[in-house]
Design a protein around this motif. Structure first.
Motif, PDB file in Angstrom:
ATOM      1  N   THR B 156       0.855  -0.708  -0.353  1.00 20.99           N
ATOM      2  CA  THR B 156      -0.114  -0.094  -0.126  1.00 20.99           C
ATOM      3  C   THR B 156       1.280   1.671  -0.113  1.00 20.99           C
ATOM      4  O   THR B 156       0.815   2.333  -0.998  1.00 20.99           O
ATOM      5  CB  THR B 156      -1.170   0.011   1.461  1.00 20.99           C
ATOM      6  OG1 THR B 156      -1.492  -1.381   0.908  1.00 20.99           O
ATOM      7  CG2 THR B 156      -2.134   0.839   1.083  1.00 20.99           C
ATOM      8  N   LEU B 160       1.285   4.246  -2.682  1.00 23.38           N
ATOM      9  CA  LEU B 160       1.000   5.329  -2.490  1.00 23.38           C
ATOM     10  C   LEU B 160       1.859   6.429  -3.170  1.00 23.38           C
ATOM     11  O   LEU B 160       1.979   7.191  -3.435  1.00 23.38           O
ATOM     12  CB  LEU B 160       0.096   6.032  -0.826  1.00 23.38           C
ATOM     13  CG  LEU B 160      -1.019   5.044  -0.831  1.00 23.38           C
ATOM     14  CD1 LEU B 160      -0.963   5.445   0.757  1.00 23.38           C
ATOM     15  CD2 LEU B 160      -2.095   5.554  -1.170  1.00 23.38           C
ATOM     16  N   SER B 194       3.185  16.734   2.196  1.00 22.53           N
ATOM     17  CA  SER B 194       2.156  16.024   1.294  1.00 22.53           C
ATOM     18  C   SER B 194       2.741  14.382   1.251  1.00 22.53           C
ATOM     19  O   SER B 194       1.890  13.967   1.043  1.00 22.53           O
ATOM     20  CB  SER B 194       2.833  16.888  -0.197  1.00 22.53           C
ATOM     21  OG  SER B 194       4.207  16.114  -0.563  1.00 22.53           O
ATOM     22  N   GLY B 197       1.883  13.554   4.815  1.00 26.17           N
ATOM     23  CA  GLY B 197       0.052  13.384   4.208  1.00 26.17           C
ATOM     24  C   GLY B 197      -1.073  12.964   3.875  1.00 26.17           C
ATOM     25  O   GLY B 197      -2.184  12.497   4.220  1.00 26.17           O
ATOM     26  N   ILE B 198      -0.291  12.221   2.559  1.00 24.67           N
ATOM     27  CA  ILE B 198      -0.907  11.115   1.729  1.00 24.67           C
ATOM     28  C   ILE B 198      -0.211   9.816   2.816  1.00 24.67           C
ATOM     29  O   ILE B 198      -1.908   8.366   2.572  1.00 24.67           O
ATOM     30  CB  ILE B 198       0.186  10.880   0.592  1.00 24.67           C
ATOM     31  CG1 ILE B 198      -0.985  11.987  -0.671  1.00 24.67           C
ATOM     32  CG2 ILE B 198       0.107   9.295  -0.192  1.00 24.67           C
ATOM     33  CD1 ILE B 198       0.402  12.390  -1.304  1.00 24.67           C
ATOM     34  N   PRO B 201      -3.216   8.312   6.854  1.00 24.39           N
ATOM     35  CA  PRO B 201      -5.037   7.573   6.379  1.00 24.39           C
ATOM     36  C   PRO B 201      -4.074   6.014   6.958  1.00 24.39           C
ATOM     37  O   PRO B 201      -5.093   5.342   7.880  1.00 24.39           O
ATOM     38  CB  PRO B 201      -5.438   7.393   5.258  1.00 24.39           C
ATOM     39  CG  PRO B 201      -4.874   8.706   4.792  1.00 24.39           C
ATOM     40  CD  PRO B 201      -3.477   8.301   5.174  1.00 24.39           C
ATOM     41  N   LEU B 202      -2.963   5.491   6.803  1.00 22.15           N
ATOM     42  CA  LEU B 202      -2.415   4.730   7.209  1.00 22.15           C
ATOM     43  C   LEU B 202      -1.668   3.931   8.678  1.00 22.15           C
ATOM     44  O   LEU B 202      -2.169   3.319   8.828  1.00 22.15           O
ATOM     45  CB  LEU B 202      -1.212   3.900   5.822  1.00 22.15           C
ATOM     46  CG  LEU B 202      -1.568   4.154   4.781  1.00 22.15           C
ATOM     47  CD1 LEU B 202       0.039   4.094   4.042  1.00 22.15           C
ATOM     48  CD2 LEU B 202      -2.633   3.204   4.628  1.00 22.15           C
TER      49      LEU B 202
END
Lengths: 205, 205
Positions: B156, B160, B194, B197-198, B201-202
Motif C-alpha cells: 500500500t 501511494l 504532502s 499527509g498522503i 490514513p495508514l
C-alpha cells in the motif's frame, strides 16, 4: 458480446450516431484507443465502414467523439450524491471513480497516457475533464460553510488539488493493473484520506 | 551562451562523446526534446553533423543518451545529504528537485509528458528514473529506525508513494510554468508535508 441488436425502427441519423458513440465507449473498456478502429466498430455494429465514415468523417473524429462521451460519463458517474458530509460525499465519488477505471481500464489508460502524446484534441478533452472534475470539489467547498476538507479556493490549494488528481490517476490505474494484494477497501480508505492529507500542511499550526 | 570552447587538447572519443552529451543536457534546459536535433547540437558544438552521427548513430540514440544523463543528474542532485531527520533530508531533496525542474524546465517536461507518448526507450528511462527516486525513500526509511515519515515498506505504501511521485511532478511542473503568486517557500512547505499527509490514513487511529 458487444454486438448491437439491429434496430427494428428507422432511427434518426443523430440517434444512430449517438448509439454508435455509446458502442465505441463500451468497446473502449477492453481495448486501447489505438485498437479502436473504424473497422472494429463497423464489425461490432454490423454496419459498413462507409456508413461510419459518413457519420464520423474519419478515425480521428470518431475517437474525439468517443473520448468526449467517456469523459462526460466519468463526470456524471462521479458526481456527488446524497447529503452526507463533504468527506462522505468525496468517499462516494472516489468509490465510483475506482470502479469506473476498473470497468473501463484500457480506454481510461489510453486517455490518460495518450493525452501526453501529441494528439491535441484528445489532450484538450483530457484537460477539460480533469479541470471539470476538480473544479466541482470547490463548488462543494463553497456550498458547505464549514468544510472539513480544507478546500478554500486559493492558488496554492488549486495547485495541490491539480497534483492530487495526478496522484489519484496514478494510484488507481496502477492498482487496477496490479492490485499487489491491496484490497478495494484499503485503497478507498487511503484515497479518501489523501486529499485532506495533501492539504494538511496549509492548516494553521 | 551554450557554445563549447574548442578543445585545445586531443580528447579521446569517449571523453568527446561525454562532452557532447553534457552539452545536449544543457540545451535541453531551454528547449524540448523534439527541438533538440542533431543539427542544433552540431551548431552549438561547432562540429559537423557527420561527426555527431558517428558518435550517436542517430537522433533517437542521441536523445536516449541525453535523457539518460539528465535522469542520472536528477538522481544525483536530489540525493539526501547531511545528517538531519528524514523529514529534513526530504525537505533538502525536494528543494533541489524544484530548482532542477525550474532550471531544466523544457527538457524535464518533454521527458515527463513525452514518456507517455509512444517512444518506448524514453518511457523506460523515465520509469526507471522514477522508480530509483522513490526506492531511495525506502532505503532511508529502513536505515532510520523510527521514521517520522511513515514509510514502512508495504504494497500500500509503495502504491501511494508512486502516486505521490505523480503528484510532485504535476505540482512542480505546473508551478514552474505558472507560479500563480505561490512563492517557492510556500510551495516547498506544502510539498514536504504532502508525503506524510498522503500516508496519514495508514496510521493506526
Amino acid at each position: 458480446m458487444a454486438h448491437m441488436t439491429t434496430p427494428r425502427v428507422r432511427m434518426s441519423p443523430d440517434a444512430r450516431r449517438e448509439q454508435l458513440i455509446e458502442l465505441g465507449v463500451q468497446l473502449l473498456g477492453r481495448r486501447s484507443l489505438e485498437e479502436l478502429s473504424i473497422e472494429v466498430l463497423a464489425e461490432e455494429a454490423g454496419i459498413s465502414r462507409g456508413l461510419l465514415y459518413h457519420y464520423f468523417g474519419g478515425k480521428q473524429e470518431f475517437h474525439v467523439a468517443v473520448v468526449r462521451r467517456a469523459a462526460d460519463d466519468l463526470f456524471t458517474v462521479t458526481a456527488p450524491r446524497g447529503s452526507g458530509s463533504p468527506l462522505e460525499q468525496l468517499a462516494g465519488s472516489l468509490e465510483r471513480y475506482v470502479d469506473y477505471v476498473r470497468d473501463n481500464y484500457e480506454g481510461y489508460v489510453s486517455l490518460v497516457r495518450g493525452a501526453a502524446g501529441g494528439h491535441e484534441a484528445l489532450r484538450e478533452i483530457y484537460e477539460e475533464s480533469r479541470t471539470a472534475l476538480t473544479d466541482r470539489l470547490f463548488d462543494g467547498a463553497v456550498a458547505e460553510e464549514a468544510s472539513d476538507l480544507g478546500l478554500t479556493d486559493t492558488p496554492t490549494v488549486r495547485l495541490l488539488v491539480r497534483g492530487w488528481a495526478a496522484f489519484m490517476e496514478e494510484v488507481v490505474v496502477e492498482w487496477v493493473r496490479d492490485p499487489r494484494g491491496v484490497t478495494r477497501e484499503e485503497l478507498l480508505h487511503t484515497l479518501v484520506g489523501s486529499l485532506p492529507g495533501i492539504l494538511a500542511p496549509l492548516r494553521p499550526a
